[in-house]
Design an enzyme around this catalytic site. Structure first.
Site, PDB file in Angstrom:
ATOM      1  N   GLY A  44     -18.701   3.381  -2.822  1.00  0.00           N
ATOM      2  CA  GLY A  44     -20.473   2.724  -2.245  1.00  0.00           C
ATOM      3  C   GLY A  44     -21.841   3.375  -3.154  1.00  0.00           C
ATOM      4  O   GLY A  44     -22.249   2.684  -3.300  1.00  0.00           O
TER       5      GLY A  44
ATOM      6  N   GLY B 264     -18.650   7.237  -1.850  1.00  0.00           N
ATOM      7  CA  GLY B 264     -17.630   7.581  -2.481  1.00  0.00           C
ATOM      8  C   GLY B 264     -17.345   6.771  -4.125  1.00  0.00           C
ATOM      9  O   GLY B 264     -18.766   6.202  -4.027  1.00  0.00           O
ATOM     10  N   ASN B 265     -16.438   6.017  -4.373  1.00  0.00           N
ATOM     11  CA  ASN B 265     -16.928   5.425  -5.449  1.00  0.00           C
ATOM     12  C   ASN B 265     -17.307   3.513  -5.598  1.00  0.00           C
ATOM     13  O   ASN B 265     -18.213   3.637  -6.257  1.00  0.00           O
ATOM     14  CB  ASN B 265     -15.003   5.209  -6.082  1.00  0.00           C
ATOM     15  CG  ASN B 265     -15.223   3.717  -7.559  1.00  0.00           C
ATOM     16  OD1 ASN B 265     -16.010   4.283  -8.933  1.00  0.00           O
ATOM     17  ND2 ASN B 265     -14.773   2.995  -7.530  1.00  0.00           N
TER      18      ASN B 265
ATOM     19  N   LYS C  80       0.800  -1.413   0.156  1.00  0.00           N
ATOM     20  CA  LYS C  80       0.227   0.123   0.004  1.00  0.00           C
ATOM     21  C   LYS C  80       1.047   1.038  -0.118  1.00  0.00           C
ATOM     22  O   LYS C  80       2.028   1.210   0.584  1.00  0.00           O
ATOM     23  CB  LYS C  80      -0.746  -0.343   1.298  1.00  0.00           C
ATOM     24  CG  LYS C  80      -2.151   0.819   1.077  1.00  0.00           C
ATOM     25  CD  LYS C  80      -2.808   0.467   0.441  1.00  0.00           C
ATOM     26  CE  LYS C  80      -4.332   0.748   0.150  1.00  0.00           C
ATOM     27  NZ  LYS C  80      -5.566  -0.195  -0.067  1.00  0.00           N
TER      28      LYS C  80
ATOM     29  N   GLY D  96     -20.186   6.376   3.170  1.00  0.00           N
ATOM     30  CA  GLY D  96     -19.903   7.020   2.009  1.00  0.00           C
ATOM     31  C   GLY D  96     -20.214   6.576   0.747  1.00  0.00           C
ATOM     32  O   GLY D  96     -21.056   5.667   0.707  1.00  0.00           O
TER      33      GLY D  96
HETATM   34  N1  GLU Z   1      -7.102   0.182  -3.309  1.00  0.00           N
HETATM   35  C1  GLU Z   1      -8.195  -1.089  -3.097  1.00  0.00           C
HETATM   36  C2  GLU Z   1      -8.218  -1.821  -2.491  1.00  0.00           C
HETATM   37  O1  GLU Z   1      -7.685  -1.952  -1.563  1.00  0.00           O
HETATM   38  C3  GLU Z   1      -7.558  -1.682  -4.373  1.00  0.00           C
HETATM   39  C4  GLU Z   1      -6.211  -2.131  -5.108  1.00  0.00           C
HETATM   40  C5  GLU Z   1      -5.534  -2.921  -6.439  1.00  0.00           C
HETATM   41  O2  GLU Z   1      -6.213  -2.801  -7.253  1.00  0.00           O
HETATM   42  O3  GLU Z   1      -4.926  -2.977  -6.517  1.00  0.00           O
HETATM   43  O4  GLU Z   1      -8.447  -3.163  -1.863  1.00  0.00           O
END
Ligand code: GLU
Length: 434
Positions: A234, A231-232, A109, A229
Site C-alpha cells: 500500500g 504496509g509495504n 505459497k 492497507g
Molecule cells: N508474496 C508475493 C506475492 O504474493 C511475492 C511472491 C514472490 O515474489 O515469489 O506475489
C-alpha cells in the site's frame, strides 16, 4: 466459501469460458481437474525454543500448486489467520500470477500460523530457520523458490538463506544448489535485487497509469485514490501515485484510516505512523502534518468513499456481498491477494465497476523476484533503472492483454486475466502430456 473453494470456483468459471476453444477435449478437462488441487501440500508443526525456555509449536504449510511452466514460486506468510485453505488458494493464485506476466514459474505459497508481533527478534529468527528445516527437502532454485509475503521481510529471507545453506552443508549437498537463488526478496547485501522492495507497489502504479488512460481520466490531480492497507504494498503504491500527481485521499492500517481531502503526503504519513505506531491523526499534506487537516475514518468507511480508484492492499475477503453494493469507486485495483469474494465480484460487475484483479495488479513483486533469481543465477547484477525498465513493459503488456480480452469477449477484468493465464498453463500441460 473458504479461499480455496473461491479459487476453484474462479477456475471453473474460466474453464467454462475456455471450453469451446479446447473443444472440451479430455486433455483440457484433465488439466482443469488437476489445477483444482495443488501438486503437493507439506503440512506439519515446527518447534521453536522461546526466550523463556519453553518450547512452542506452530503449524506450518507449503503448498506447491503447479510447476508446468517452471519452478514453483511464491511467498511465505506469517499471520495468526493463516489456514490450510488460504495457503492452497494463494498457491493457486501464484500459478496464474506468474502466467499473467509470462514469467517462467509455477505457483506455490507457504504459511505459518503465528502472530509475529508477539515474538521477540530472536524468536522470529528461530521460527524462520525452523521453517526452512521443515521445507528444505522440497525447495531449490529449480524446484521451489520462496519469497516474502504478509509479515515476512528481507531480513527473514536472509535468515532463511543462511539456514538453507546450513542444511545443505549438514546433508553433504553441494552449495552449487545456490542458496541465494533459492529465495527472493532478500536484502541488497545478500543477493537482493535493486527495486524489489517497492516492486509490487510500483507494478501496481504502472497498472494505474494504464487504467486511468483507458477510463479517460486525463487530469491526474483530479483522480482520487483510497488505499486500504499501508504496509509495504500500500505504501509504495501510494508513494508512486502521489509522486506522479494523483490525489491519494485516504489510507488505512489494521486499526483504522484517515481521510485527507486535499490529498495526503505518503512519505510524511509513513513517518507519522512509525512515530505513533498507528495512522490515526496522521493528516500530512505537502510535507507538513496538521491535526486539523483531515478526519479519521474506519476501514469500512474507506471502502465506501466516493473516489475514482479503490485499492484494497491488505488481506483477503475485504470486499464481500455485504459491502460491495456500497462501493462508489469507478474502478478497483486489487493489490492484496484475494480481497474480493465471488459474490462481491458479481455485484461489482453488475454495478459496472471495473476491476483489475490481484494476479495482474500485484504481479510486480514476483516479477522482480524473477529478475532477482535471474541475477543470482548469473551472478551479475542490474541497476535499479534496468530493473524498472524491464518491469514496466511487462506490467503494461499484461494489462493491455487483459483489456483486449475484456473488450473482445465482454467479460470482467478478472475473467479476462484468468483466461490468458489459465490458457498459458493448460497449453503447457497439454504440451507435456499433462
Ligand atoms: N508474496 C508475493 C506475492 O504474493 C511475492 C511472491 C514472490 O515474489 O515469489 O506475489
Amino acid at each position: 466459501m473458504n479461499p480455496h473453494q473461491q479459487a476453484v470456483h474462479q477456475l471453473e468459471q474460466v474453464a467454462s469460458l475456455l471450453k469451446d476453444h479446447y473443444k472440451d477435449s479430455p486433455e483440457f478437462k484433465r488439466a482443469i481437474n488437476q489445477l483444482k488441487y495443488p501438486d503437493r501440500v507439506i503440512e506439519g508443526e515446527i518447534e521453536v525454543k522461546m526466550d523463556d525456555n519453553s518450547t512452542k509449536k506452530f503449524t506450518a504449510f507449503r503448498s506447491q500448486h503447479n510447476n508446468a511452466r517452471g519452478p514453483y514460486k511464491g511467498g511465505i506468510r506469517f499471520h495468526p489467520g493463516v489456514t490450510k485453505e488460504e495457503v492452497l488458494a494463494l498457491s493457486t493464485w501464484m500459478t496464474w500470477k506468474c502466467a499473467v506476466t509470462n514469467i517462467p514459474y509455477g505457483g506455490s505459497k507457504g504459511g505459518v500460523i503465528v502472530d509475529p508481533k508477539k515474538l521477540s527478534n530472536v524468536e522470529l529468527e528461530k521460527l524462520s530457520r525452523a521453517y526452512v528445516q521443515f521445507i528444505a527437502d522440497y525447495i531449490g532454485p529449480w524446484v521451489d523458490v520462496p519469497a516474502p509475503d504478509v509479515n515476512t521481510t528481507p531480513q527473514i529471507m536472509a535468515w532463511m538463506v543462511d539456514a538453507y545453506e546450513d542444511y545443505l552443508k549438514e546433508n553433504n549437498r553441494p552449495l552449487q544448489e545456490n542458496p541465494l537463488a533459492t529465495f527472493t526478496g532478500k536484502p541488497l547485501n545478500l543477493g537482493g535485487s535493486s527495486g524489489r522492495t517497492e516492486a509490487t507497489g510500483l507494478g501496481g502504479f504502472f497498472v494505474l497509469e494504464k487504467l486511468v488512460e483507458k477510463l479517460g481520466l486525463t487530469r491526474k490531480q483530479d483522480v482520487t485514490i483510497a488505499i486500504q492497507g499501508f504496509g509495504n504494498v500500500g505504501y509504495w503504491f501510494a508513494y508512486h501515485a502521489h509522486k506522479a500527481g494523483y490525489k491519494v485521499v485516504s489510507v488505512s492500517d489494521s486499526k483504522g484510516g484517515i481521510f485527507v481531502e486535499a490529498g495526503l503526503d505518503p512519505v510524511k504519513t509513513l513517518e507519522c505512523k512509525q512515530k505513533h505506531g498507528h495512522l490515526s491523526e496522521c493528516f500530512c499534506v505537502d510535507g507538513k502534518c496538521d491535526i486539523s487537516g483531515g478526519k479519521s475514518i474506519t476501514n469500512e468507511e474507506l471502502l465506501e468513499l466516493e473516489v475514482d480508484i479503490l485499492v484494497p492492499a491488505a488481506l483477503e475477503n475485504i470486499i464481500t456481498k455485504d459491502n460491495a453494493s456500497q462501493i462508489k469507486a469507478k474502478a478497483i485495483i486489487e493489490m492484496a491477494n484475494g480481497p474480493t469474494t465471488p459474490e462481491a465480484d458479481q455485484i461489482l460487475a453488475d454495478k459496472g465497476i471495473i476491476l483489475v484483479p490481484d494476479v495482474l495488479a500485484n504481479a510486480g513483486g514476483v516479477t522482480v523476484s524473477y529478475f532477482e533469481w535471474a541475477q543470482n543465477l548469473q551472478g551479475y547484477y542490474w541497476t535499479k533503472k534496468e530493473v524498472v525498465a524491464k518491469l514496466q513493459p511487462l506490467m503494461e503488456d499484461a494489462f493491455e492483454q487483459m483489456w483486449q480480452m475484456k473488450e473482445n469477449k465482454q467479460v470482467s477484468g478478472r475473467m479476462a486475466t484468468y483466461m490468458t493465464a489459465v490458457k498459458r498453463v493448460v497449453d503447457t500441460m497439454i504440451l507435456r502430456g499433462i
